[in-house]
Design a protein around this motif. Structure first.
Motif, PDB file in Angstrom:
ATOM      1  N   UNK A 231       0.851  -1.184   0.000  1.00 37.35           N
ATOM      2  CA  UNK A 231       0.000   0.000   0.000  1.00 37.35           C
ATOM      3  C   UNK A 231       0.891   1.241   0.000  1.00 37.35           C
ATOM      4  N   UNK A 232       0.788   2.052  -1.053  1.00 37.14           N
ATOM      5  CA  UNK A 232       1.552   3.292  -1.150  1.00 37.14           C
ATOM      6  C   UNK A 232       0.811   4.384  -0.386  1.00 37.14           C
ATOM      7  N   UNK A 233       1.466   4.941   0.633  1.00 41.26           N
ATOM      8  CA  UNK A 233       0.850   6.006   1.420  1.00 41.26           C
ATOM      9  C   UNK A 233       1.111   7.377   0.813  1.00 41.26           C
ATOM     10  N   UNK A 234       2.320   7.586   0.302  1.00 39.47           N
ATOM     11  CA  UNK A 234       2.701   8.930  -0.157  1.00 39.47           C
ATOM     12  C   UNK A 234       3.820   8.783  -1.186  1.00 39.47           C
ATOM     13  N   UNK A 235       3.613   9.275  -2.400  1.00 37.17           N
ATOM     14  CA  UNK A 235       4.637   9.277  -3.434  1.00 37.17           C
ATOM     15  C   UNK A 235       4.822  10.696  -3.942  1.00 37.17           C
ATOM     16  N   UNK A 236       6.078  11.101  -4.105  1.00 25.65           N
ATOM     17  CA  UNK A 236       6.363  12.481  -4.489  1.00 25.65           C
ATOM     18  C   UNK A 236       7.671  12.540  -5.259  1.00 25.65           C
ATOM     19  N   UNK A 237       7.908  13.666  -5.914  1.00 19.51           N
ATOM     20  CA  UNK A 237       9.132  13.876  -6.679  1.00 19.51           C
ATOM     21  C   UNK A 237       9.865  15.106  -6.185  1.00 19.51           C
ATOM     22  N   UNK A 238      11.215  15.053  -6.238  1.00 17.46           N
ATOM     23  CA  UNK A 238      12.042  16.190  -5.840  1.00 17.46           C
ATOM     24  C   UNK A 238      13.096  16.439  -6.911  1.00 17.46           C
ATOM     25  N   UNK A 239      13.622  17.660  -6.987  1.00 17.32           N
ATOM     26  CA  UNK A 239      14.625  17.980  -8.008  1.00 17.32           C
ATOM     27  C   UNK A 239      16.018  17.471  -7.685  1.00 17.32           C
ATOM     28  N   UNK A 240      16.237  16.971  -6.472  1.00 15.98           N
ATOM     29  CA  UNK A 240      17.542  16.468  -6.058  1.00 15.98           C
ATOM     30  C   UNK A 240      17.325  15.263  -5.155  1.00 15.98           C
ATOM     31  N   UNK A 264      -3.706   6.625 -10.098  1.00 11.30           N
ATOM     32  CA  UNK A 264      -3.352   5.437  -9.309  1.00 11.30           C
ATOM     33  C   UNK A 264      -4.208   4.284  -9.831  1.00 11.30           C
ATOM     34  N   UNK A 265      -3.572   3.312 -10.474  1.00 11.67           N
ATOM     35  CA  UNK A 265      -4.313   2.205 -11.094  1.00 11.67           C
ATOM     36  C   UNK A 265      -4.444   0.993 -10.182  1.00 11.67           C
ATOM     37  N   UNK A 266      -3.504   0.806  -9.269  1.00 12.64           N
ATOM     38  CA  UNK A 266      -3.577  -0.345  -8.358  1.00 12.64           C
ATOM     39  C   UNK A 266      -2.819  -0.006  -7.088  1.00 12.64           C
ATOM     40  N   UNK A 267      -3.461  -0.184  -5.930  1.00 11.75           N
ATOM     41  CA  UNK A 267      -2.815   0.153  -4.668  1.00 11.75           C
ATOM     42  C   UNK A 267      -3.497  -0.621  -3.542  1.00 11.75           C
ATOM     43  N   UNK A 268      -2.702  -1.367  -2.772  1.00 13.08           N
ATOM     44  CA  UNK A 268      -3.216  -2.085  -1.623  1.00 13.08           C
ATOM     45  C   UNK A 268      -3.997  -3.346  -1.944  1.00 13.08           C
ATOM     46  N   UNK A 269      -4.030  -3.742  -3.229  1.00 14.62           N
ATOM     47  CA  UNK A 269      -4.835  -4.889  -3.625  1.00 14.62           C
ATOM     48  C   UNK A 269      -4.021  -6.172  -3.780  1.00 14.62           C
ATOM     49  N   UNK A 270      -2.709  -6.037  -3.922  1.00 15.80           N
ATOM     50  CA  UNK A 270      -1.846  -7.201  -4.122  1.00 15.80           C
ATOM     51  C   UNK A 270      -0.428  -6.820  -3.707  1.00 15.80           C
ATOM     52  N   UNK A 306      -6.457  -5.164   6.439  1.00 16.09           N
ATOM     53  CA  UNK A 306      -6.021  -3.852   6.925  1.00 16.09           C
ATOM     54  C   UNK A 306      -5.902  -2.875   5.765  1.00 16.09           C
ATOM     55  N   UNK A 307      -5.359  -3.336   4.633  1.00 13.73           N
ATOM     56  CA  UNK A 307      -5.275  -2.474   3.452  1.00 13.73           C
ATOM     57  C   UNK A 307      -6.667  -2.030   3.021  1.00 13.73           C
ATOM     58  N   UNK A 308      -7.618  -2.967   3.020  1.00 12.43           N
ATOM     59  CA  UNK A 308      -8.984  -2.637   2.610  1.00 12.43           C
ATOM     60  C   UNK A 308      -9.604  -1.632   3.573  1.00 12.43           C
ATOM     61  N   UNK A 309      -9.265  -1.742   4.831  1.00  9.14           N
ATOM     62  CA  UNK A 309      -9.780  -0.795   5.821  1.00  9.14           C
ATOM     63  C   UNK A 309      -9.300   0.614   5.527  1.00  9.14           C
ATOM     64  N   UNK A 310      -8.021   0.747   5.167  1.00  7.25           N
ATOM     65  CA  UNK A 310      -7.468   2.064   4.849  1.00  7.25           C
ATOM     66  C   UNK A 310      -8.045   2.607   3.547  1.00  7.25           C
ATOM     67  N   UNK A 311      -8.215   1.727   2.553  1.00  2.00           N
ATOM     68  CA  UNK A 311      -8.790   2.163   1.286  1.00  2.00           C
ATOM     69  C   UNK A 311     -10.253   2.572   1.459  1.00  2.00           C
ATOM     70  N   UNK A 312     -10.964   1.878   2.324  1.00  5.75           N
ATOM     71  CA  UNK A 312     -12.359   2.227   2.571  1.00  5.75           C
ATOM     72  C   UNK A 312     -12.479   3.601   3.211  1.00  5.75           C
ATOM     73  N   UNK A 313     -11.452   4.000   3.968  1.00  5.44           N
ATOM     74  CA  UNK A 313     -11.466   5.334   4.570  1.00  5.44           C
ATOM     75  C   UNK A 313     -11.466   6.408   3.492  1.00  5.44           C
ATOM     76  N   UNK A 314     -10.784   6.129   2.350  1.00  2.00           N
ATOM     77  CA  UNK A 314     -10.800   7.084   1.238  1.00  2.00           C
ATOM     78  C   UNK A 314     -12.199   7.192   0.654  1.00  2.00           C
ATOM     79  N   UNK A 315     -12.893   6.080   0.529  1.00  2.00           N
ATOM     80  CA  UNK A 315     -14.232   6.090  -0.038  1.00  2.00           C
ATOM     81  C   UNK A 315     -15.212   6.879   0.819  1.00  2.00           C
TER      82      UNK A 315
END
Length: 397
Positions: A231-240, A264-270, A306-315
């Motif tokens: 499950x990816x919680x936070x993804x970001x990009x930086x210049x360095x 985001x096409x797939x997260x927390x499902x596998x 647990x992953x499904x619980x977190x994803x359900x919080x988004x819904x």
């Protein structure tokens, strides 16, 4: 005659005990220093001092994992090539029916390190695996004058990790770290691809990727023991590269909140999580031919429920606020690759021509126009005068 036959047999039976290379310092009851535990990614390895166990009146066949004394697979093997000699045991991390020496596996919620990268989380999870090695119980009668040996061990595996500084130029990377508590970080990798089929790694030209090129990112757990999803919680990009004090960053997504140009096409499902975004450039690189982008992801390994619980919080529109930067601790590990280069969006050629050539061309055009007007006017005057003189001469004649 019977006595002579028994003496050689007795000597053969006692030979392993007589050949042990044990010094007198191990003529004592066993203690904690006699047990060494290595919490590996897929196998827990244990070593027990054979000399102290032998001094207590036991040999390797008397000791077994988790009380399975009738199962030969749960017995140890002797290694006399080291000093002192030891008994080796190996126990799979996976607590499944295929594990004959099954151990206790428990998933617990813990408070994160307040100075670590997960300080904004209310709790993080860890897997705690416990077990023991013991001798058969001496439970005849009410009391006993012989000792029983019992070695207890525990391995703790955090399920929250930080992966950062992934360079999109590379196809994959996996770097393992060695910690006493054990870690799953060497089972995680981040790769980038050029298509939604995730079949071919992304190839970046020397001049960099064109802006708005679609980039496909995959974070995967390989050879992961246990039933855990990524499950990816936070993804970001930086210049360095990743820096604790980094202020310039672009969030692809944070919890439930996703950037408009990120999908985001797939997260927390596998054991595979995927997202894609459009190539961009950092404004601070405006004077450079190429802009570099480093990818970072904070991810967790969680049970499917647990992953499904977190994803359900988004819904239900409950969004988690995450702060990825913080002092690294033994609960996080870093995998570093980078950077991805994007080409600078240069000024269009027509505008460049106008800026560089306009003054000189304008001056030439004005000069030509003035000369043309002068000659045109002179020709017109000459034509009028010529006509007037010809008409005058005609009337005289």
């Amino acid at each position: 005659m019977t006595l002579y036959l028994c003496l050689p047999l007795l000597a053969v039976l006692l030979q392993p005990a007589l050949c042990l290379n044990c010094s007198s310092q191990f003529e004592r009851t066993p203690d904690n220093s006699d047990l060494i535990v290595d919490c590996g990614t897929s196998v827990i390895t244990l070593q027990i001092n054979l000399c102290t166990a032998h001094w207590a009146g036991f040999n390797s066949s008397d000791l077994a994992l988790n009380g399975n004394h009738n199962n030969s697979k749960c017995k140890g093997s002797i290694d006399t090539s080291v000093d002192p000699p030891v008994i080796h045991y190996q126990l799979p991390v996976n607590d499944s029916q295929d594990n004959p020496c099954r151990q206790s596996l428990q998933i617990v919620d813990e408070a994160p390190d307040p100075s670590g990268p997960f300080s904004a989380f209310s709790s993080i999870q860890s897997v705690i695996i416990t077990g023991y090695i013991d001798t058969p119980r001496s439970d005849q009668g009410v009391i006993s004058y012989s000792t029983d040996l019992y070695y207890h061990f525990s391995c703790r595996y955090p399920l929250e990790y930080l992966i950062n500084n992934t360079e999109i130029v590379a196809s994959s990377v996996s770097v393992a770290t060695s910690e006493n508590n054990g870690t799953f970080i060497d089972t995680l990798m981040m790769r980038v691809f050029n298509g939604s089929d995730y079949g071919y790694g992304l190839s970046v030209p020397p001049t960099g990727l064109e802006l708005r090129t679609r980039i496909y990112v995959e974070v995967k757990a390989v050879n992961l023991t246990g039933n855990f999803n990524v499950l990816l919680d936070h993804c970001f990009g930086t210049p360095s590269p990743y820096n604790m004090s980094q202020s310039e960053q672009h969030n692809f997504f944070t919890g439930c909140s996703t950037d408009q140009r990120t999908t985001v096409t797939s997260n927390g499902l596998s054991k595979v999580a995927r997202f894609d975004f459009e190539a961009f450039r950092f404004v601070q690189h405006r004077d450079q031919a190429k802009s570099s982008i480093y990818l970072h992801c904070i991810l967790r390994l969680c049970e499917p429920t647990k992953c499904q619980e977190l994803l359900s919080a988004c819904n239900s529109r409950r969004k988690r606020s995450l702060t990825p930067f913080g002092e690294e601790s033994n609960e996080s590990a870093t995998v570093s690759v980078g950077p991805l280069y994007t080409a600078r969006e240069d000024t269009p050629s027509a505008a460049a021509y106008s800026n560089n050539m306009a003054p000189e061309s304008a001056e030439d055009d004005v000069t030509g126009l003035v000369v043309g007007v002068v000659f045109g006017t002179a020709a017109a005057v000459a034509l009028v005068l010529g006509g007037w003189f010809a008409l005058k001469k005609y009337y005289r004649v």
